[in-house]
Design a protein around this motif. Structure first.
Motif, PDB file in Angstrom:
ATOM      1  N   SER A   5       2.259  15.475   4.840  1.00 50.86           N
ATOM      2  CA  SER A   5       3.451  14.634   4.869  1.00 50.86           C
ATOM      3  C   SER A   5       4.456  15.134   5.906  1.00 50.86           C
ATOM      4  O   SER A   5       5.054  14.349   6.654  1.00 50.86           O
ATOM      5  N   ASP A   6       4.632  16.464   5.968  1.00 46.26           N
ATOM      6  CA  ASP A   6       5.538  17.045   6.969  1.00 46.26           C
ATOM      7  C   ASP A   6       5.050  16.757   8.387  1.00 46.26           C
ATOM      8  O   ASP A   6       5.842  16.448   9.281  1.00 46.26           O
ATOM      9  N   THR A  59       3.647   2.310   2.864  1.00 46.29           N
ATOM     10  CA  THR A  59       4.601   3.409   2.728  1.00 46.29           C
ATOM     11  C   THR A  59       3.842   4.707   2.499  1.00 46.29           C
ATOM     12  O   THR A  59       2.715   4.707   1.992  1.00 46.29           O
ATOM     13  N   PHE A  60       4.482   5.807   2.869  1.00 48.32           N
ATOM     14  CA  PHE A  60       3.879   7.132   2.725  1.00 48.32           C
ATOM     15  C   PHE A  60       4.695   7.946   1.728  1.00 48.32           C
ATOM     16  O   PHE A  60       5.931   7.930   1.755  1.00 48.32           O
ATOM     17  N   GLU A  61       3.988   8.639   0.842  1.00 47.70           N
ATOM     18  CA  GLU A  61       4.638   9.439  -0.191  1.00 47.70           C
ATOM     19  C   GLU A  61       4.015  10.830  -0.234  1.00 47.70           C
ATOM     20  O   GLU A  61       2.854  11.013   0.155  1.00 47.70           O
ATOM     21  N   THR A  62       4.792  11.779  -0.726  1.00 47.21           N
ATOM     22  CA  THR A  62       4.301  13.152  -0.879  1.00 47.21           C
ATOM     23  C   THR A  62       3.853  13.380  -2.313  1.00 47.21           C
ATOM     24  O   THR A  62       4.554  13.018  -3.257  1.00 47.21           O
ATOM     25  N   SER A  63       2.677  13.956  -2.468  1.00 51.94           N
ATOM     26  CA  SER A  63       2.158  14.273  -3.792  1.00 51.94           C
ATOM     27  C   SER A  63       1.819  15.757  -3.852  1.00 51.94           C
ATOM     28  O   SER A  63       0.980  16.244  -3.081  1.00 51.94           O
ATOM     29  N   GLU A  64       2.468  16.461  -4.749  1.00 48.03           N
ATOM     30  CA  GLU A  64       2.317  17.910  -4.826  1.00 48.03           C
ATOM     31  C   GLU A  64       0.926  18.358  -5.259  1.00 48.03           C
ATOM     32  O   GLU A  64       0.526  19.498  -5.022  1.00 48.03           O
ATOM     33  N   ASP A  65       0.172  17.473  -5.912  1.00 51.85           N
ATOM     34  CA  ASP A  65      -1.143  17.886  -6.411  1.00 51.85           C
ATOM     35  C   ASP A  65      -2.241  17.755  -5.360  1.00 51.85           C
ATOM     36  O   ASP A  65      -3.397  18.105  -5.627  1.00 51.85           O
ATOM     37  N   LEU A  66      -1.907  17.295  -4.162  1.00 48.68           N
ATOM     38  CA  LEU A  66      -2.903  17.153  -3.107  1.00 48.68           C
ATOM     39  C   LEU A  66      -2.860  18.346  -2.160  1.00 48.68           C
ATOM     40  O   LEU A  66      -1.794  18.869  -1.840  1.00 48.68           O
ATOM     41  N   THR A  67      -4.029  18.762  -1.698  1.00 50.29           N
ATOM     42  CA  THR A  67      -4.115  19.851  -0.728  1.00 50.29           C
ATOM     43  C   THR A  67      -4.226  19.270   0.679  1.00 50.29           C
ATOM     44  O   THR A  67      -4.525  18.084   0.856  1.00 50.29           O
ATOM     45  N   THR A  68      -3.998  20.092   1.672  1.00 46.69           N
ATOM     46  CA  THR A  68      -4.040  19.647   3.066  1.00 46.69           C
ATOM     47  C   THR A  68      -5.370  18.970   3.381  1.00 46.69           C
ATOM     48  O   THR A  68      -6.443  19.480   3.055  1.00 46.69           O
ATOM     49  N   GLY A  69      -5.294  17.805   4.016  1.00 40.87           N
ATOM     50  CA  GLY A  69      -6.487  17.061   4.377  1.00 40.87           C
ATOM     51  C   GLY A  69      -6.934  16.054   3.336  1.00 40.87           C
ATOM     52  O   GLY A  69      -7.838  15.258   3.594  1.00 40.87           O
ATOM     53  N   PHE A  99       0.837  -1.204   0.000  1.00 40.23           N
ATOM     54  CA  PHE A  99       0.000   0.000   0.000  1.00 40.23           C
ATOM     55  C   PHE A  99       0.869   1.250   0.000  1.00 40.23           C
ATOM     56  O   PHE A  99       1.851   1.337   0.749  1.00 40.23           O
ATOM     57  N   HIS A 100       0.497   2.217  -0.846  1.00 40.83           N
ATOM     58  CA  HIS A 100       1.185   3.506  -0.916  1.00 40.83           C
ATOM     59  C   HIS A 100       0.156   4.592  -0.595  1.00 40.83           C
ATOM     60  O   HIS A 100      -0.839   4.744  -1.307  1.00 40.83           O
ATOM     61  N   VAL A 101       0.403   5.309   0.472  1.00 39.71           N
ATOM     62  CA  VAL A 101      -0.487   6.388   0.888  1.00 39.71           C
ATOM     63  C   VAL A 101       0.131   7.711   0.448  1.00 39.71           C
ATOM     64  O   VAL A 101       1.224   8.073   0.888  1.00 39.71           O
ATOM     65  N   GLU A 102      -0.550   8.412  -0.445  1.00 38.15           N
ATOM     66  CA  GLU A 102      -0.057   9.693  -0.954  1.00 38.15           C
ATOM     67  C   GLU A 102      -0.683  10.827  -0.140  1.00 38.15           C
ATOM     68  O   GLU A 102      -1.904  10.887   0.012  1.00 38.15           O
ATOM     69  N   LEU A 103       0.170  11.724   0.363  1.00 44.70           N
ATOM     70  CA  LEU A 103      -0.270  12.830   1.215  1.00 44.70           C
ATOM     71  C   LEU A 103       0.136  14.158   0.606  1.00 44.70           C
ATOM     72  O   LEU A 103       1.087  14.230  -0.179  1.00 44.70           O
TER      73      LEU A 103
END
Length: 250
Positions: A67-68, A103-113, A58-62
Motif C-alpha cells: 500500500s505504501d 479503490t485501494f485499502e490497506t489490510s494488516e493481515d496481508l503480507t508483501t506481495g 471494486f476494493h483492492v486490499e493490499l
C-alpha cells in the motif's frame, strides 16, 4: 494477453522506470489487472443470451508495504485499471450497473506481495426532478434505503424503474422501465403510513423478503428486490427522513 501487454506499456510510459522499481518483488499491476478480470468472470450473472451483469465497485486490499509503495500512483493506476475493465467488459458483453470505481485499502493481515479483491454491483439511483416528487412530509413516516441512501416515501407513493418517467430511476439492466410501485397510504395524524409494493408487470418480477410476489404489504426492515437492486424499508419517527440521508449498508 495483448490487452495486458498494452496495459503494462501504458504504465511504463506514464511513470517510467521508477514505477517498475517500486513494484519489484511486490504486487505487480498486471496481477491486479488479472484479478479484477477474474472477479468479473466469477461474478457475472446472465441477463440474456448475449449480456451478463457484472460488479462495478471494486476494493483492492493490499499489505501495508504494498500500500505504501502504491499510494503515489494510486490515481493513475485506478484510471488505467478502470479503462482496462471497460475494454474487457465490452469484449465479453458484460454490463455494469453503474460507474466503475476501484479503490485501494490497506489490510494488516496481508503480507508483501499478497492482495485481495472484493466487489459488488451498485446501481446508480436518480430521484425524479418533477415538482413535488420526493418531497419530505409528515413527522412520522417511512423511507426507502437504496445503496445506503434514504429516499422518502410520501403519499400517494412512487414508481421505481429504469425509465425516465419513474419517480426513482435505477440504472439496473434487470429492472423494467416501470418496475414496481410503492404505494403509501396515510393513516391518522402521527401514525406510520401503510405501505404496499405492487409489481407493474415487470419482466424479471419482484421479490419481497425473498418471495416472488405481485403485491405485498411492507413494514420496517422489509427487503424489496427488483432486478439486481435490493431496497430496504425503514420507518422514521420524529424525522422527515429527507433524501440523501446516509446510513451504513445493511
Amino acid at each position: 494477453m495483448g490487452k495486458l501487454q498494452d496495459f503494462e506499456n501504458r504504465l511504463e510510459q506514464i511513470i517510467s522506470t521508477a514505477f517498475a522499481r517500486t513494484f519489484r518483488s511486490a504486487v505487480e499491476p498486471v496481477e491486479i489487472s488479472s484479478a479484477l478480470q477474474r472477479e468479473l468472470e466469477n461474478s457475472a450473472q446472465i441477463l440474456s443470451r448475449d449480456r451478463r451483469l457484472v460488479p462495478n465497485q471494486f476494493h483492492v486490499e493490499l499489505s501495508p508495504a504494498d500500500s505504501d509503495r502504491l499510494s503515489p500512483y494510486g490515481s493513475t493506476l485506478s484510471s488505467e485499471l478502470t479503462e482496462m475493465l471497460r475494454d474487457h467488459a465490452s469484449q465479453q458483453s458484460y454490463v455494469f450497473t453503474g460507474p466503475v470505481q476501484i479503490t485501494f485499502e490497506t489490510s494488516e493481515d496481508l503480507t508483501t506481495g499478497r492482495f485481495r479483491v472484493r466487489s459488488q454491483a451498485l446501481s446508480s439511483v436518480t430521484p425524479s426532478s418533477r415538482p413535488g416528487a420526493g418531497a419530505a412530509g409528515r413527522k412520522n413516516g417511512a423511507v426507502l434505503e437504496i445503496n445506503g441512501v434514504r429516499h422518502p416515501l410520501e403519499p400517494p407513493g412512487l414508481v421505481i424503474g429504469r425509465g425516465s418517467e419513474a419517480d426513482l430511476r435505477v440504472d439496473d439492466p434487470g429492472i423494467s422501465r416501470r418496475h414496481v410501485e410503492i404505494r403509501v397510504e396515510a393513516d391518522a395524524e402521527g401514525e406510520l403510513p401503510h405501505l404496499t409494493a405492487i409489481d407493474l408487470g415487470s419482466t424479471n418480477g419482484l421479490l419481497v423478503d425473498g418471495e416472488r410476489v405481485k403485491r405485498a404489504r411492507l413494514s420496517d426492515g422489509t427487503h424489496v428486490k427488483a432486478g439486481n437492486t435490493t431496497m430496504v424499508v425503514r420507518t422514521v419517527r420524529g424525522s422527515s427522513g429527507g433524501p440523501d440521508e446516509r446510513r451504513s449498508h445493511v
